[in-house]
Enzyme design. Structure first.
Site, short mmCIF file in Angstrom:
data_model
loop_
_atom_site.label_atom_id
_atom_site.label_comp_id
_atom_site.label_asym_id
_atom_site.label_seq_id
_atom_site.Cartn_x
_atom_site.Cartn_y
_atom_site.Cartn_z
N LYS A 22 0.78 -1.20 0.12
CA LYS A 22 -0.15 -0.13 0.20
C LYS A 22 0.85 1.26 0.01
O LYS A 22 0.53 2.20 -0.89
CB LYS A 22 -0.86 0.17 1.19
CG LYS A 22 -1.66 1.24 1.48
CD LYS A 22 -2.53 1.28 2.79
CE LYS A 22 -1.76 1.39 3.86
NZ LYS A 22 -1.51 2.79 4.67
N ASN A 23 1.81 1.42 0.82
CA ASN A 23 2.82 2.43 1.01
C ASN A 23 3.61 2.67 0.01
O ASN A 23 4.42 3.92 0.12
CB ASN A 23 3.22 2.36 2.42
CG ASN A 23 2.26 2.79 3.40
OD1 ASN A 23 0.99 3.17 3.19
ND2 ASN A 23 2.42 2.39 4.81
N ARG A 92 -4.91 10.63 4.79
CA ARG A 92 -3.97 11.75 4.95
C ARG A 92 -2.78 11.68 3.78
O ARG A 92 -2.20 12.66 3.62
CB ARG A 92 -3.38 11.79 6.46
CG ARG A 92 -3.05 10.40 6.70
CD ARG A 92 -2.37 10.47 8.37
NE ARG A 92 -1.31 11.58 8.25
CZ ARG A 92 -1.72 12.78 8.62
NH1 ARG A 92 -2.73 12.85 9.05
NH2 ARG A 92 -0.52 13.63 8.54
N CYS A 116 -5.00 12.11 13.24
CA CYS A 116 -5.81 10.82 13.08
C CYS A 116 -5.32 10.05 14.45
O CYS A 116 -4.80 10.65 15.37
CB CYS A 116 -5.39 9.86 12.08
SG CYS A 116 -3.67 9.03 12.50
N ARG A 121 0.33 14.07 13.66
CA ARG A 121 0.65 13.83 12.03
C ARG A 121 0.73 15.20 11.27
O ARG A 121 0.14 15.46 10.39
CB ARG A 121 -0.56 13.12 11.15
CG ARG A 121 -0.77 11.61 11.86
CD ARG A 121 0.32 10.44 12.03
NE ARG A 121 0.73 10.05 10.80
CZ ARG A 121 0.02 8.97 10.04
NH1 ARG A 121 -1.15 8.64 10.81
NH2 ARG A 121 0.63 8.70 8.94
N ASP A 304 4.84 0.26 12.17
CA ASP A 304 3.68 -0.53 11.77
C ASP A 304 3.48 -1.76 12.01
O ASP A 304 2.40 -2.62 11.65
CB ASP A 304 3.38 -0.28 10.18
CG ASP A 304 3.31 1.26 9.64
OD1 ASP A 304 3.62 1.44 8.46
OD2 ASP A 304 3.00 2.07 10.40
N ILE A 326 7.93 6.62 17.22
CA ILE A 326 7.49 7.37 16.20
C ILE A 326 6.23 8.15 16.22
O ILE A 326 6.39 9.29 15.97
CB ILE A 326 7.47 6.38 14.78
CG1 ILE A 326 8.64 5.48 14.80
CG2 ILE A 326 7.00 7.20 13.65
CD1 ILE A 326 9.92 6.18 14.25
N ARG A 396 -8.75 -0.75 5.13
CA ARG A 396 -7.52 0.28 4.24
C ARG A 396 -6.38 -0.33 3.91
O ARG A 396 -5.72 0.32 2.97
CB ARG A 396 -7.28 1.45 5.59
CG ARG A 396 -8.57 2.15 5.91
CD ARG A 396 -8.12 3.33 6.62
NE ARG A 396 -7.15 4.18 5.80
CZ ARG A 396 -6.82 5.22 6.30
NH1 ARG A 396 -7.17 5.83 7.46
NH2 ARG A 396 -5.98 5.94 5.59
C1 EPZ Z 1 4.37 6.76 6.56
O1 EPZ Z 1 3.34 7.87 7.18
C2 EPZ Z 1 3.17 5.39 6.41
N1 EPZ Z 1 2.16 5.96 5.55
C3 EPZ Z 1 2.73 5.34 7.80
O2 EPZ Z 1 1.98 3.87 7.81
C4 EPZ Z 1 3.80 4.94 8.65
O3 EPZ Z 1 3.39 4.60 9.91
C5 EPZ Z 1 4.83 6.05 8.79
O4 EPZ Z 1 5.16 6.46 7.41
C6 EPZ Z 1 5.96 5.78 9.58
O5 EPZ Z 1 6.76 4.73 9.02
C7 EPZ Z 1 2.37 6.00 4.21
O6 EPZ Z 1 3.64 5.66 3.88
C8 EPZ Z 1 1.22 6.24 3.34
P1 EPZ Z 1 6.18 10.17 8.86
P2 EPZ Z 1 3.89 9.23 7.32
O7 EPZ Z 1 5.62 11.23 8.07
O8 EPZ Z 1 4.71 9.63 6.15
C9 EPZ Z 1 6.56 13.28 12.30
C10 EPZ Z 1 0.06 2.63 7.82
O9 EPZ Z 1 -0.18 1.95 8.73
N2 EPZ Z 1 6.28 14.35 10.99
O10 EPZ Z 1 7.31 9.22 8.67
O11 EPZ Z 1 2.80 10.28 7.38
C11 EPZ Z 1 5.30 12.63 12.49
O12 EPZ Z 1 4.35 13.33 13.43
C12 EPZ Z 1 0.70 3.98 8.02
O13 EPZ Z 1 0.28 2.13 6.54
C13 EPZ Z 1 6.45 15.72 11.50
O14 EPZ Z 1 6.81 16.25 12.70
O15 EPZ Z 1 4.77 9.27 8.58
C14 EPZ Z 1 5.72 11.30 13.08
O16 EPZ Z 1 5.89 11.65 14.63
C15 EPZ Z 1 0.34 4.50 9.36
N3 EPZ Z 1 6.43 16.69 10.62
C16 EPZ Z 1 7.07 11.07 12.46
O17 EPZ Z 1 7.59 12.42 11.72
C17 EPZ Z 1 6.17 16.22 9.25
O18 EPZ Z 1 5.96 17.17 8.37
C18 EPZ Z 1 7.13 10.07 11.19
O19 EPZ Z 1 6.15 10.22 10.37
C19 EPZ Z 1 6.05 14.90 9.08
C20 EPZ Z 1 6.11 14.06 10.16
#
Ligand code: EPZ
Length: 422
Positions: A22-23, A92, A116, A121, A304, A326, A396
């Site tokens: 998916k990702n 998102r 969420c 996020r 995840d 995370i 999802r």
């Molecule tokens: C991706 O989400 C995945 N989704 C998530 O999978 C996964 O849990 C996550 O990466 C971490 O591996 C997709 O790829 C579609 P991040 P993402 O930006 O990109 C902080 C699932 O179950 N952050 O890597 O949204 C954030 O708050 C989903 O398939 C900022 O502070 O996650 C978090 O603490 C759930 N500012 C950390 O970084 C930003 O601008 C990692 O988030 C962006 C992120």
């Protein structure tokens, strides 16, 4: 409301085939926005989130044609730069259109995704990087309004490792004027898969999979053909399913190179994992051992997989400590698991599991995608029957999960649809 009913206590054995990731599919489908003409994507999983991103692309004027697991996309007809709230709020990852729309049209209006269940996020790092590339961004009425005459290469340091932040900026940089460097970039296999797809389109990206990614902007990109990589989180989930049912499962398509941390921890817990030419053989024949886990950006243990691994630890006699580094609120599944008789104590980012107590079936509620997977795993191991509500969360991210589990010997069915056990 649909529910999944699971009759616990059945040992899983047999073969399961992993679907496309998916990702990886989400950013790669969005990358089609960067080119005119038909791109062809194979092994695309049939999931709610994939249907959402296809609706968003269609709303933007892009042609999308689905035949089974093959999706063809032609952004030659791209006519809108707006991603509406009703789509972004359901997924998102829709914010991934920001970079490509700015690259193609110089304009983007995308609803702020909001938080969420698992955390706030924020997307501040996506926006800060785009501003460094020359975009003018305003936030009004819940929308991001961004515009730029033309994106410029920039040297961008990401304060936090962000998967979709890295992907958004990589796509924005692909046709920018000059060179962009992303420092402290995410290294996930899905990020590498996107970079590979972009390079097939004519982009010049090096360093994907390392903390420093360099993108040398080009004038234009052309459509391409991509086969989506297997879903490492689905594969890891089935590894745990073998563990919690003392089963013997062949997981076709599992890529050991994408699962090193998970394989290491699962082996530490007493589960046998053997590499075979087309996947992994996972066998659990002995009493489980308790293991500590800390989630980290790739190649660390994936967040995840945290909820799923916690269920395994509930069955392992002894104490295990699970640290979630995370997301700030990714223990929501704990209160639901406690209804099934487990002993878990949460303090901040740490959960202490006192494993080895029998789990009993109960009515429980799914709260987010991976939490719902953990509830299904717990139900497979529990004595008696478990009723899981709000199963739209599981749809999802897991393609045909009941069918795949039933083929391995699980006894489960969905209410509303076919009421009989599959
Ligand atoms: C991706 O989400 C995945 N989704 C998530 O999978 C996964 O849990 C996550 O990466 C971490 O591996 C997709 O790829 C579609 P991040 P993402 O930006 O990109 C902080 C699932 O179950 N952050 O890597 O949204 C954030 O708050 C989903 O398939 C900022 O502070 O996650 C978090 O603490 C759930 N500012 C950390 O970084 C930003 O601008 C990692 O988030 C962006 C992120």
């Amino acid at each position: 409301m649909e529910k999944i009913i699971v009759e616990g206590g059945h040992r899983l054995q047999g073969t399961v085939t992993i679907s496309g990731a998916k990702n990886a599919a989400l950013p790669i489908l969005v990358s089609a926005l960067l080119a005119e003409g038909w791109s062809v994507y194979q092994n695309v999983p049939d999931l709610r989130d994939i249907r959402t991103i296809k609706s968003l692309l269609t709303d933007l004027g892009v042609q999308v044609n689905t035949q089974g697991s093959t999706v063809k996309v032609n952004a030659g007809t791209l006519r809108s730069h707006e991603a509406p709230y009703d789509l972004v709020k359901t997924m998102r990852a829709s914010v991934l259109v920001l970079g490509p729309l700015l690259a193609r049209l110089g304009r983007a209006r995308v609803s702020l995704p909001g938080g969420c269940a698992i955390g706030a996020r924020p997307i501040n790092l996506h926006l800060k990087g785009l501003e460094q590339m020359g975009a003018h961004i305003s936030l009004e009425h819940g929308y991001i309004d961004a515009e730029v005459p033309s994106l410029k290469g920039a040297d961008i340091y990401l304060d936090t490792v962000t998967v979709t932040g890295t992907e958004n900026l990589m796509m924005a940089a692909a046709m920018a004027d000059g060179v962009t460097i992303l420092r402290n970039a995410a290294r996930e296999p899905e990020v590498v898969a996107l970079a590979t797809a972009l390079n097939q389109m004519g982009a010049q990206i090096t360093g994907a999979g390392t903390p420093v990614v360099t993108i040398n902007g080009v004038d234009s990109l052309k459509p391409t053909s991509v086969t989506i990589i297997p879903d490492r989180i689905e594969a890891g989930t089935f590894m745990i399913a073998a563990g919690v049912t003392h089963g013997n499962i062949k997981i076709i398509g599992a890529q050991p190179g994408h699962l090193a941390a998970v394989i290491h921890k699962v082996r530490q817990a007493g589960i046998t994992v053997e590499q075979e030419p087309d996947g992994l053989r996972v066998v659990c024949e002995q009493t489980l051992s308790s293991v500590d886990v800390k989630t980290l950006p790739y190649p660390g243990f994936p967040t995840d997989m945290q909820a799923q691994f916690m269920v395994l630890m509930c069955l392992a006699p002894g104490l295990s400590v699970i640290s979630e580094t995370i997301f700030e609120n990714r223990f929501i599944h704990v209160s639901e698991l406690q209804r099934m008789g487990v002993d878990i104590k949460v303090s901040g980012h740490t959960a202490v599991v006192q494993g080895g107590r029998p789990m009993t079936g109960a009515p429980v509620m799914a709260t987010d995608l991976r939490a719902s997977a953990s509830l299904i795993l717990a139900a497979l191991a529990a004595e008696g029957t478990t009723e899981i509500s709000r199963v739209y969360h599981i749809d999802r991210g897991y393609e045909a999960i009941e069918k795949k589990l039933a083929q391995l010997g699980a006894r489960l069915w969905r209410t509303g649809g076919s009421a009989s056990p599959k």
